[in-house]
Each structure stands twice: as C-alpha cells, then as structure tokens.
Write a protein that holds these residues in place. Structure first.
Motif, PDB file in Angstrom:
ATOM      1  N   ALA A 438       0.829  -1.203   0.000  1.00  0.00           N
ATOM      2  CA  ALA A 438       0.000   0.000   0.000  1.00  0.00           C
ATOM      3  C   ALA A 438       0.865   1.254   0.000  1.00  0.00           C
ATOM      4  CB  ALA A 438      -0.912   0.002   1.226  1.00  0.00           C
ATOM      5  N   ALA A 439       0.441   2.264  -0.752  1.00  0.00           N
ATOM      6  CA  ALA A 439       1.225   3.490  -0.907  1.00  0.00           C
ATOM      7  C   ALA A 439       1.452   4.185   0.431  1.00  0.00           C
ATOM      8  CB  ALA A 439       0.531   4.434  -1.891  1.00  0.00           C
ATOM      9  N   ASP A 440       0.424   4.215   1.299  1.00  0.00           N
ATOM     10  CA  ASP A 440       0.606   4.906   2.575  1.00  0.00           C
ATOM     11  C   ASP A 440       1.638   4.206   3.452  1.00  0.00           C
ATOM     12  OD1 ASP A 440      -0.958   2.688   3.027  1.00  0.00           O
ATOM     13  OD2 ASP A 440      -2.374   3.705   4.374  1.00  0.00           O
ATOM     14  N   ARG A 441       1.730   2.883   3.318  1.00  0.00           N
ATOM     15  CA  ARG A 441       2.751   2.155   4.071  1.00  0.00           C
ATOM     16  C   ARG A 441       4.146   2.477   3.530  1.00  0.00           C
ATOM     17  NH1 ARG A 441       3.837  -1.989   7.443  1.00  0.00           N
ATOM     18  NH2 ARG A 441       5.438  -3.501   6.881  1.00  0.00           N
ATOM     19  N   LEU A 442       4.281   2.551   2.213  1.00  0.00           N
ATOM     20  CA  LEU A 442       5.575   2.893   1.618  1.00  0.00           C
ATOM     21  C   LEU A 442       5.993   4.321   1.974  1.00  0.00           C
ATOM     22  CD1 LEU A 442       5.251   1.299  -1.932  1.00  0.00           C
ATOM     23  CD2 LEU A 442       6.847   0.628  -0.140  1.00  0.00           C
ATOM     24  N   GLU A 443       5.026   5.214   2.039  1.00  0.00           N
ATOM     25  CA  GLU A 443       5.362   6.582   2.407  1.00  0.00           C
ATOM     26  C   GLU A 443       5.812   6.668   3.860  1.00  0.00           C
ATOM     27  OE1 GLU A 443       2.085   9.075   1.398  1.00  0.00           O
ATOM     28  OE2 GLU A 443       2.606   9.115  -0.731  1.00  0.00           O
ATOM     29  N   ALA A 444       5.200   5.837   4.706  1.00  0.00           N
ATOM     30  CA  ALA A 444       5.588   5.830   6.112  1.00  0.00           C
ATOM     31  C   ALA A 444       6.926   5.117   6.320  1.00  0.00           C
ATOM     32  CB  ALA A 444       4.507   5.164   6.961  1.00  0.00           C
ATOM     33  N   MET A 445       7.147   4.016   5.578  1.00  0.00           N
ATOM     34  CA  MET A 445       8.350   3.199   5.753  1.00  0.00           C
ATOM     35  C   MET A 445       8.867   2.751   4.384  1.00  0.00           C
ATOM     36  SD  MET A 445       7.213   0.888   9.026  1.00  0.00           S
ATOM     37  CE  MET A 445       5.658   0.503   8.234  1.00  0.00           C
ATOM     38  N   PRO A 446       9.560   3.622   3.675  1.00  0.00           N
ATOM     39  CA  PRO A 446       9.984   3.287   2.314  1.00  0.00           C
ATOM     40  C   PRO A 446      10.964   2.125   2.231  1.00  0.00           C
ATOM     41  CG  PRO A 446      10.980   5.352   3.046  1.00  0.00           C
ATOM     42  CD  PRO A 446       9.934   4.997   4.059  1.00  0.00           C
ATOM     43  N   ALA A 447      11.606   1.754   3.355  1.00  0.00           N
ATOM     44  CA  ALA A 447      12.560   0.644   3.321  1.00  0.00           C
ATOM     45  C   ALA A 447      11.904  -0.703   3.595  1.00  0.00           C
ATOM     46  CB  ALA A 447      13.676   0.871   4.340  1.00  0.00           C
ATOM     47  N   THR A 448      10.604  -0.708   3.850  1.00  0.00           N
ATOM     48  CA  THR A 448       9.960  -1.970   4.225  1.00  0.00           C
ATOM     49  C   THR A 448       9.995  -2.980   3.082  1.00  0.00           C
ATOM     50  OG1 THR A 448       7.978  -2.962   5.174  1.00  0.00           O
ATOM     51  CG2 THR A 448       7.626  -1.256   3.525  1.00  0.00           C
ATOM     52  N   ARG A 449      10.122  -4.235   3.435  1.00  0.00           N
ATOM     53  CA  ARG A 449      10.142  -5.309   2.438  1.00  0.00           C
ATOM     54  C   ARG A 449       8.767  -5.939   2.239  1.00  0.00           C
ATOM     55  NH1 ARG A 449      15.359  -9.206   3.177  1.00  0.00           N
ATOM     56  NH2 ARG A 449      16.945  -7.665   3.725  1.00  0.00           N
ATOM     57  N   TRP A 450       7.868  -5.746   3.232  1.00  0.00           N
ATOM     58  CA  TRP A 450       6.651  -6.530   3.249  1.00  0.00           C
ATOM     59  C   TRP A 450       5.395  -5.669   3.346  1.00  0.00           C
ATOM     60  CZ3 TRP A 450      10.693  -7.470   6.830  1.00  0.00           C
ATOM     61  CH2 TRP A 450      11.543  -8.527   6.468  1.00  0.00           C
ATOM     62  N   CYS A 451       4.305  -6.218   2.857  1.00  0.00           N
ATOM     63  CA  CYS A 451       3.006  -5.602   3.057  1.00  0.00           C
ATOM     64  C   CYS A 451       2.595  -5.793   4.513  1.00  0.00           C
ATOM     65  CB  CYS A 451       1.961  -6.214   2.116  1.00  0.00           C
ATOM     66  SG  CYS A 451       1.603  -7.970   2.455  1.00  0.00           S
ATOM     67  N   ILE A 452       1.529  -5.138   4.942  1.00  0.00           N
ATOM     68  CA  ILE A 452       1.124  -5.221   6.340  1.00  0.00           C
ATOM     69  C   ILE A 452       0.744  -6.639   6.736  1.00  0.00           C
ATOM     70  CG2 ILE A 452      -1.269  -4.615   5.780  1.00  0.00           C
ATOM     71  CD1 ILE A 452       0.715  -3.828   9.011  1.00  0.00           C
ATOM     72  N   THR A 453       0.227  -7.418   5.796  1.00  0.00           N
ATOM     73  CA  THR A 453      -0.183  -8.792   6.113  1.00  0.00           C
ATOM     74  C   THR A 453       1.010  -9.662   6.487  1.00  0.00           C
ATOM     75  OG1 THR A 453      -2.059  -8.622   4.607  1.00  0.00           O
ATOM     76  CG2 THR A 453      -1.366 -10.846   5.240  1.00  0.00           C
TER      77      THR A 453
END
Length: 455
Positions: A438-453
């Motif tokens: 999700a775009a809002d997750r990437l904006e909050a944590m651009p280094a994340t590897r995974w979706c929230i699930t």
C-alpha cells in the motif's frame, strides 16, 4: 496464521519453573504462530531499579531466551523500549481508559498496599500492557488467571476506541495456555517455585551450575514414610520431584513413581535429568554473553521487525484520533536525530522514496562513523569503580551500533530495488506474497520489504 504476543520482565532470575512452565511453551509456539516475544523493560520501571542492573538483566534475559530455543529468525524477539511506539500508544490507551477501571485492577491494589511510594506508572501499567498487545494487531494472548483482568481491559479499550473512531484496532482473544508443569519450591513444596520468594535453596535457577542443581535436589524436602508415589495432597515434596523428572524427560509422573522404592535414587535421577536438560541452555547462553555484539544484533533485528508493524498501527491510531500527519525526517519518525524534511508531495513515489532513503542513509553513516564500527568511538570511563556499569554501557552502545547497521542494510536494499539492482525483488512489492505494498505504508516506511499482512 494467528499472531501471538507474550512479554516477560527483565527482573529476577529465570528459574526451572519459568523454563518448564512458560519458556519451553514459547519455543513451541514460535513454530505454530506468528509469534512476538517482548522483553518488557519499560514495565520494570514501575518500581525503582538500579540502571546498571536493568541494562544487564535485559541483555542476560535476551541471551537466555535464545539459549532456551527462541529463534530470532523464526519469531520476533525484541526489547520494549527499542520500539518507541509502545509509549505513544500507551498514552492514547491511558486517554481511553477510565480512572475507575484502572483503580479496580487487582494487581495495582496488591502491589501498592503498604508502600510509602506508589508510582503513577504502576497505576497506568495496564494501559501500557494494552498498548503492547494492540500495537501488533495481536490475535491471541496466552495468559494465566493472574493477567486475565489486564487482558480483558485491553479488549475493552480496543472495542471502546473502535466504537469512538471506527475500526482501527484488532480486538485480541484470550487463549488459555496449555497446562505446563507446575513446579513447586523444593523446600516449601506447597508453594510455587518463585524468583521473588526468599527461598534460595528451594529454587533452581536455569543458569545454576550442575553441582548446585544436584545439591538443591538432593536436599529437597520429602517426608518420613519413605514411599514413592504421586500424591499432590499427601506427598507434595515427592510429587514435586516426580513432576520435575517427568517434565524434563517427557514422562508420566505416576508411571515414574512405580520405578522407585526409595527417595535417594529418585532425587539422584531427577538431578541428573535436570542438569542434562539445562546443559545446552547454559552453553548457548555462555556463547552469547561472551560476545555482547551477538545479543545486541538479536535485539536490533527484532526491533526492526517489530517497528515495521508498530509504525503502521500507530499511524492508523493517529489518523483516527485526529492528530496531524507527521512530516517525515530523513531518518523517519522513529529515529532520534533530526534531518532534512522531505514532504510527500505529488511526485513519483519511487523518486520521493529514494530521496528520503538517500538522506536516511547519510544520517545512519554519520552516526556509525561517530560511534565506530564496534562502538569504540563512544567514550567510557574505564577507570570507573563500578566495572559492571561500564560493561553495561558498552553493551548498550553495541546494541545501538547493531541497530544502525541493520537499518543501513535495509535502506541499501530498498535503494537497490528502486534502481533495479535486486533481481528477485522490486520496490513497492511485498517480498513474501509478491503483491503491491500500500502506498501509505511505503510513504511511512519506504525501506519496508513486506506488506502489512506479512510484516
């Protein structure tokens, strides 16, 4: 797969009862659920603690849990204070709970009675505990009767919050943990073995040496009639020995009773079995404590994994209650050092993310240069009279260095994905399910590897 959360305070020594009753169950649970195990060092502050002892015990407990079989690659093992979102959500939960609800908590009444000083933290302890659970979208919380009231409060607060602001928090379920071995005090077999009980000869520490374990078990209280049988009411001391032997050998205490005619051989076999059961735990613990960086790396990895989930939950809560969006610094909302503000304007998400990541990388490198690769850039008073304090402070810096290195690796990987240099992964795609993040997750944590699930 259900998500399970459990916490343990870094106070007192882990004894045989803790190990057989809880820690071994955690080792099994990590393979059955998405498990988070938290060393709840913030909870320990409700009572005055020696700072050096608290730091040391946090690292010791982490090493002991890993030594007992908790695998940081399988589950998430971290220190509560390393994820600041715990404190932030705890304040929101304190504003959601009523004074009357907190005043009715039985544990507050028990622990505050007769004390000249009672901290406000002890009173609001249940709201921090609720935050610990709700922060990770926890499905199941295995707790005994002594913590059932606190879990029910956490459920009530989640329901109340959702009722006020819309569906935001996952309402956890209470799970009765499987009945583990109930290990009693060796000198007072009618009372549970306890790290707080003033009975050093009746308690076996997981880190006790073999000679000490053998001595305590051979001197354990039994009775005068000399008959070996499993009878918790009439023969609590003998029953306790049979329970311990059965727990460490995966046997049946009543069947084991039939193999003995005298107490001496029972005590000897029990001592030998306990020593062998705890030997690998002590060995692994010693290896980790000999290398402070190893324990620091475990906590750093766990904090990164935990913060990936916690950050998203807190952003949902902030939006729900009406707090204005945070402008992200180059180091993100969880980093301690200010950086250049990068607003998420209407430009390409990957470009915005790369700018943020590049500036975060510079900040991380700056901190690592300042601290040194092995923490040798930090200054310590090696001539300090209390050498244990210096050792604890060095361990704390090593935790920070390993945390920074872990963050830097994640940032470098994210930049490489944006640049197309990671063949098996692309920016904005979950590395687990291969679906878009999700775009809002990437904006909050651009280094994340995974979706929230799959975080």
């Amino acid at each position: 797969m259900a998500r399970v959360f459990s916490g343990i305070q870094p106070t007192g020594d882990i004894h045989l009862g803790n190990y057989l009753g809880a820690v071994r169950r955690w080792v099994a649970v990590q393979h059955e659920a998405d498990a988070l195990f938290c060393v709840v060092d913030l909870h320990a502050l409700t009572l005055p603690r020696d700072p050096t002892e608290l730091r040391t015990r946090t690292l010791e407990l982490t090493a002991l849990l890993v030594g007992a079989g908790i695998d940081p690659e399988v589950c998430t093992l971290f220190a509560q204070s390393h994820v600041p979102e715990h404190a932030e959500l705890a304040w929101v939960m304190a504003c959601t709970a009523s004074f009357g609800e907190l005043r009715r908590m039985v544990q507050f009444k028990d622990k505050s009675e007769g004390n000249d000083f009672v901290s406000a933290g002890l009173f609001t302890y249940p709201t921090l505990q609720a935050a610990d659970i709700l922060l990770y979208d926890t499905d199941e919380v295995p707790v005994g009767d002594d913590q059932r009231q606190h879990l029910e409060l956490a459920r009530d607060l989640a329901l109340r919050f959702n009722g006020r602001y819309g569906e935001t928090l996952v309402v956890p379920r209470h799970v009765i943990p499987p009945v583990g071995a109930r290990i009693m005090d060796l000198q007072h077999p009618m009372a549970k073995m306890s790290k707080s009980r003033e009975s050093p000869q009746g308690t076996i520490g997981v880190l006790d040496d073999p000679a000490t374990i053998t001595r305590k078990l051979k001197r354990s209280v039994t009775d005068a009639d000399g008959e070996v049988r499993y009878d918790p009411v009439a023969k609590p001391g003998v029953t306790n020995l049979l329970t311990i032997l059965a727990a460490v050998t995966d046997g049946d205490p009543e069947v084991l009773a039939g193999r003995y005619q005298q107490y001496g051989p029972l005590k000897a076999d029990c001592a030998e079995a306990v020593v062998e059961a705890l030997r690998p735990v002590r060995q692994r613990y010693a290896e980790l404590r000999a290398d402070p960086g190893a324990t620091a790396a475990v906590l750093a990895t766990g904090a990164t994994k935990a913060a990936d989930i916690a950050g998203v939950t807190v952003e949902r809560v902030r939006a729900a209650v009406g707090l204005t969006p945070r402008q992200r610094t180059a180091l993100g909302p969880r980093r301690g050092r200010p950086g250049t503000l990068v607003a998420m304007a209407d430009t390409d998400l990957a470009t915005r993310a790369r700018t943020l990541l590049t500036e975060e990388r510079a900040g991380l490198l700056g901190q690592l240069v300042e601290l040194g690769d092995d923490g040798d850039g930090a200054s310590f008073d090696d001539g300090h009279a209390d050498s244990s304090q210096v050792s604890a402070e060095k361990g704390e810096v090593l935790v920070l260095v390993e945390n920074l290195k872990a963050q830097l690796r994640e940032v470098d990987r994210a930049i490489a994905k944006i640049d197309g240099d990671v063949p098996d992964a692309s920016f904005g795609t979950c590395e687990e399910c291969k679906e878009p993040i999700a775009a809002d997750r990437l904006e909050a944590m651009p280094a994340t590897r995974w979706c929230i699930t799959h975080a």
